[in-house]
Design a protein around this motif. Structure first.
Motif, PDB file in Angstrom:
ATOM      1  N   SER A 121      43.285  36.479  37.784  1.00 52.72           N
ATOM      2  CA  SER A 121      42.613  37.775  37.758  1.00 52.72           C
ATOM      3  C   SER A 121      43.502  38.842  37.130  1.00 52.72           C
ATOM      4  O   SER A 121      43.046  39.645  36.311  1.00 52.72           O
ATOM      5  CB  SER A 121      42.226  38.183  39.184  1.00 52.72           C
ATOM      6  N   LEU A 122      44.792  38.830  37.486  1.00 51.53           N
ATOM      7  CA  LEU A 122      45.720  39.860  36.999  1.00 51.53           C
ATOM      8  C   LEU A 122      46.113  39.641  35.538  1.00 51.53           C
ATOM      9  O   LEU A 122      46.220  40.593  34.765  1.00 51.53           O
ATOM     10  CB  LEU A 122      46.976  39.880  37.871  1.00 51.53           C
ATOM     11  N   VAL A 123      46.346  38.391  35.151  1.00 54.10           N
ATOM     12  CA  VAL A 123      46.892  38.092  33.817  1.00 54.10           C
ATOM     13  C   VAL A 123      45.796  37.786  32.806  1.00 54.10           C
ATOM     14  O   VAL A 123      45.868  38.233  31.650  1.00 54.10           O
ATOM     15  CB  VAL A 123      47.871  36.900  33.914  1.00 54.10           C
ATOM     16  N   LEU A 124      44.780  37.036  33.219  1.00 54.48           N
ATOM     17  CA  LEU A 124      43.736  36.590  32.292  1.00 54.48           C
ATOM     18  C   LEU A 124      42.441  37.382  32.416  1.00 54.48           C
ATOM     19  O   LEU A 124      41.540  37.201  31.596  1.00 54.48           O
ATOM     20  CB  LEU A 124      43.435  35.102  32.520  1.00 54.48           C
ATOM     21  N   GLY A 125      42.353  38.219  33.435  1.00 55.62           N
ATOM     22  CA  GLY A 125      41.123  38.978  33.648  1.00 55.62           C
ATOM     23  C   GLY A 125      39.984  38.152  34.205  1.00 55.62           C
ATOM     24  O   GLY A 125      38.814  38.539  34.094  1.00 55.62           O
ATOM     25  N   SER A 126      40.296  36.998  34.805  1.00 52.40           N
ATOM     26  CA  SER A 126      39.253  36.140  35.368  1.00 52.40           C
ATOM     27  C   SER A 126      38.659  36.782  36.621  1.00 52.40           C
ATOM     28  O   SER A 126      39.343  37.478  37.371  1.00 52.40           O
ATOM     29  CB  SER A 126      39.822  34.765  35.720  1.00 52.40           C
TER      30      SER A 126
END
Length: 284
Positions: A107-112
């Motif tokens: 969520s933080l790095v890839l925006g998932s």
């Protein structure tokens, strides 16, 4: 290739990794975790480099070094410290937090998107692993627990960054870079902190070859390929298959008991893996 096929192929890697405990305890010299980790990574990485005949370039030098450190050097080092200082069940349960860390980092790095069902499946998987391997008389050790958590964080970060940093090379080449980097980082630690490796027996050599080629080069090539094709959170949830394989091999090969609680744990783990994959499909 369909997503189902990609998932099934990726699942081969953690399923095979579940054999590591049996091979290590039955075929390798004891008390040399860093040496074993270095010999598992470096020869296999160098062999793959000879095969692919391609070195990193530009930024891929330092990216490969970071990924090799996260996925191999730090993870394997912490994994062995945790395994030596904690009962196997406690170590496996602590490490089972990795899929939840991957969900957060993705969520933080890839925006998932953080999916409630994925989180629920991750918590269920931890419970299933606890049922599978945790015993009532298990004790806690602060350093062992810290190493287990650090190892889970390292592998989770490596999984997410492997997805973020995808070089224009084959999974075989990418695996060669990371295995070699991880082995080079582990080698000086093994030489400094551990005694010399005794003359290997044929059984030892067979174990090293298996862990290096099958449990290292082949399975990590499959793993990195899978991360590039399916969501890291879905791939990480497949890691719950490792303790299932370990317990089943212990029962089938080593003659260890398999009780009702462990059978329930197997069922809960498999259900959690299925839920995690289904959660990803709902987003498509």
């Amino acid at each position: 290739m369909s997503r189902l096929t990609d998932t099934l192929v990726t699942a081969i890697a953690p399923a095979v990794w579940g054999s590591t405990y049996a091979v290590t305890t039955q075929m390798l010299p004891p008390g040399l975790p860093l040496t074993v980790a270095a010999l598992r990574a470096l020869p296999a990485g160098l062999l793959l480099l000879v095969i692919v005949r391609r070195l990193p370039w530009g930024a891929w030098w330092w990216k490969s070094l970071i990924l090799g450190g996260l996925n191999f050097a730090v993870f394997w080092g912490c994994l062995f410290v945790s395994a030596y200082r904690l009962p196997g069940g406690v170590a496996a349960t602590v490490g089972a937090i990795q899929p939840l860390i991957v969900i957060l980092l993705s969520s933080l790095v890839l925006g998932s998107k953080v999916r409630t069902l994925s989180v629920f499946a991750g918590v269920m998987g931890i419970g299933g692993v606890a049922l599978l391997v945790l015993t009532p008389n298990a004790h806690l050790d602060f350093l062992g627990v810290a190493a287990g958590l650090a190892g889970a964080l390292s592998m989770a970060t490596g999984t997410v960054m492997t997805r973020k940093w995808r070089p224009p090379v084959s999974p075989l080449t990418f695996t060669a870079w990371q295995l070699t980097a991880g082995g080079l980082l582990l080698l000086p630690l093994a030489l400094i902190f551990e005694p010399a490796l005794p003359l290997p027996t044929p059984m030892n050599l067979t174990g090293f070859v298996y862990l290096g080629i099958i449990g290292g080069a082949v399975t990590y090539m499959i793993w990195f390929r899978g991360i590039s094709r399916i969501e890291p959170s879905a791939a990480s949830a497949l890691g719950f298959l490792s303790p299932v394989t370990a317990v089943l091999l212990g029962w089938f090969i080593l003659g260890q008991a398999l009780d009702v609680q462990q059978a329930l744990g197997v069922a809960v783990v498999l259900l959690s893996v299925w839920l995690s994959q289904w959660a990803q499909l709902q987003q498509r």
